[in-house]
Write a protein that holds these residues in place. Structure first.
Motif, PDB file in Angstrom:
ATOM      1  N   UNK A  81       0.863  -1.159   0.029  1.00  0.00           N
ATOM      2  CA  UNK A  81       0.041  -0.021  -0.194  1.00  0.00           C
ATOM      3  C   UNK A  81       0.913   1.216  -0.047  1.00  0.00           C
ATOM      4  N   UNK A  82       0.626   2.149  -0.850  1.00  0.00           N
ATOM      5  CA  UNK A  82       1.496   3.228  -0.929  1.00  0.00           C
ATOM      6  C   UNK A  82       1.356   4.174   0.409  1.00  0.00           C
ATOM      7  N   UNK A  83       0.352   3.982   1.204  1.00  0.00           N
ATOM      8  CA  UNK A  83       0.334   4.761   2.571  1.00  0.00           C
ATOM      9  C   UNK A  83       1.216   4.203   3.594  1.00  0.00           C
ATOM     10  N   UNK A  84       1.482   2.716   3.393  1.00  0.00           N
ATOM     11  CA  UNK A  84       2.404   2.364   4.395  1.00  0.00           C
ATOM     12  C   UNK A  84       3.977   2.823   3.897  1.00  0.00           C
ATOM     13  N   UNK A  85       3.947   3.077   2.630  1.00  0.00           N
ATOM     14  CA  UNK A  85       5.285   3.461   2.463  1.00  0.00           C
ATOM     15  C   UNK A  85       5.642   4.966   2.742  1.00  0.00           C
ATOM     16  N   UNK A  86       4.528   5.571   2.669  1.00  0.00           N
ATOM     17  CA  UNK A  86       4.705   6.966   3.204  1.00  0.00           C
ATOM     18  C   UNK A  86       4.768   7.025   4.707  1.00  0.00           C
ATOM     19  N   UNK A  87       4.099   6.141   5.438  1.00  0.00           N
ATOM     20  CA  UNK A  87       4.452   5.984   6.930  1.00  0.00           C
ATOM     21  C   UNK A  87       6.043   5.491   7.292  1.00  0.00           C
ATOM     22  N   UNK A  88       6.279   4.376   6.407  1.00  0.00           N
ATOM     23  CA  UNK A  88       7.674   3.868   6.690  1.00  0.00           C
ATOM     24  C   UNK A  88       8.626   4.909   6.221  1.00  0.00           C
ATOM     25  N   UNK A  89       8.679   5.520   5.384  1.00  0.00           N
ATOM     26  CA  UNK A  89       9.569   6.943   5.099  1.00  0.00           C
ATOM     27  C   UNK A  89       9.674   7.708   6.178  1.00  0.00           C
ATOM     28  N   UNK A  90       8.595   8.189   6.671  1.00  0.00           N
ATOM     29  CA  UNK A  90       8.477   9.065   7.778  1.00  0.00           C
ATOM     30  C   UNK A  90       8.939   8.966   9.006  1.00  0.00           C
ATOM     31  N   UNK A  91       8.874   7.597   9.116  1.00  0.00           N
ATOM     32  CA  UNK A  91       9.581   6.827  10.371  1.00  0.00           C
ATOM     33  C   UNK A  91      10.879   6.545  10.219  1.00  0.00           C
ATOM     34  N   UNK A  92      11.265   6.515   8.968  1.00  0.00           N
ATOM     35  CA  UNK A  92      12.907   6.050   8.715  1.00  0.00           C
ATOM     36  C   UNK A  92      12.925   4.428   8.975  1.00  0.00           C
ATOM     37  N   UNK A  93      11.911   3.780   8.517  1.00  0.00           N
ATOM     38  CA  UNK A  93      11.941   2.299   8.688  1.00  0.00           C
ATOM     39  C   UNK A  93      11.995   1.692   7.315  1.00  0.00           C
ATOM     40  N   UNK A  94      12.621   0.720   6.954  1.00  0.00           N
ATOM     41  CA  UNK A  94      12.188   0.106   5.632  1.00  0.00           C
ATOM     42  C   UNK A  94      11.371  -1.059   5.955  1.00  0.00           C
ATOM     43  N   UNK A  95      10.357  -1.232   4.789  1.00  0.00           N
ATOM     44  CA  UNK A  95       9.606  -2.405   4.886  1.00  0.00           C
ATOM     45  C   UNK A  95      10.265  -3.456   4.082  1.00  0.00           C
ATOM     46  N   UNK A  96      10.539  -4.590   4.556  1.00  0.00           N
ATOM     47  CA  UNK A  96      11.319  -5.706   3.953  1.00  0.00           C
ATOM     48  C   UNK A  96      10.670  -6.339   2.735  1.00  0.00           C
ATOM     49  N   UNK A  97      11.179  -6.955   2.018  1.00  0.00           N
ATOM     50  CA  UNK A  97      10.807  -7.502   0.650  1.00  0.00           C
ATOM     51  C   UNK A  97      10.611  -9.026   1.437  1.00  0.00           C
ATOM     52  N   UNK A  98       9.514  -9.597   1.237  1.00  0.00           N
ATOM     53  CA  UNK A  98       9.616 -10.924   2.058  1.00  0.00           C
ATOM     54  C   UNK A  98      10.219 -11.977   1.264  1.00  0.00           C
ATOM     55  N   UNK A  99      10.933 -11.856  -0.028  1.00  0.00           N
ATOM     56  CA  UNK A  99      11.557 -12.658  -0.578  1.00  0.00           C
ATOM     57  C   UNK A  99      13.182 -12.715   0.235  1.00  0.00           C
ATOM     58  N   UNK A 100      13.490 -11.419   0.742  1.00  0.00           N
ATOM     59  CA  UNK A 100      14.816 -11.183   1.303  1.00  0.00           C
ATOM     60  C   UNK A 100      14.709 -11.594   2.753  1.00  0.00           C
ATOM     61  N   UNK A 101      13.501 -11.874   3.378  1.00  0.00           N
ATOM     62  CA  UNK A 101      13.500 -11.997   4.828  1.00  0.00           C
ATOM     63  C   UNK A 101      13.975 -13.534   4.967  1.00  0.00           C
ATOM     64  N   UNK A 102      14.513 -13.803   6.298  1.00  0.00           N
ATOM     65  CA  UNK A 102      14.934 -15.011   6.412  1.00  0.00           C
ATOM     66  C   UNK A 102      14.250 -15.556   7.699  1.00  0.00           C
TER      67      UNK A 102
END
Length: 101
Positions: free
Chosen positions: A80-101
């Motif tokens: 969701x674009x809104x989650x990306x907006x929130x993550x950027x404002x909070x300086x948090x990276x939403x991980x790509x599930x393919x790169x999660x261990x």
């Protein structure tokens, strides 16, 4: 907008039920991210401030983001674009599930 609230409540309940089944860490609690919901759903709202409850809770749950991203119910919502907006404002990276261990 009462329907959106109802959908969110149902989503949270379903997520909590899936949490038990997929074995997320006990200290991961997506409900703690509810203060971010208005910012995610309403594109007219400005992004949350870095010291907001939303950002503080997002930082507390940051170690759980891979679990959330890999969750078949929650994962699709992370695009969701809104989650990306929130993550950027909070300086948090939403991980790509393919790169999660």
């Amino acid at each position: 907008m009462p329907n959106l609230y109802g959908v969110m409540v149902l989503l949270v309940v379903e997520i909590l039920m899936v949490k038990v089944h997929v074995g997320m860490a006990v200290d991961c609690n997506i409900v703690k991210l509810l203060p971010c919901y208005p910012f995610i759903q309403d594109p007219t709202l400005p992004a949350p401030s870095p010291d907001s409850e939303c950002c503080n809770n997002l930082h507390m749950e940051e170690h759980c983001l891979c679990d959330f991203a890999k969750n078949p119910i929650v994962g699709p919502y992370l695009d969701n674009p809104g989650i990306k907006k929130v993550a950027n404002a909070c300086s948090v990276t939403i991980p790509d599930p393919k790169t999660c261990h």
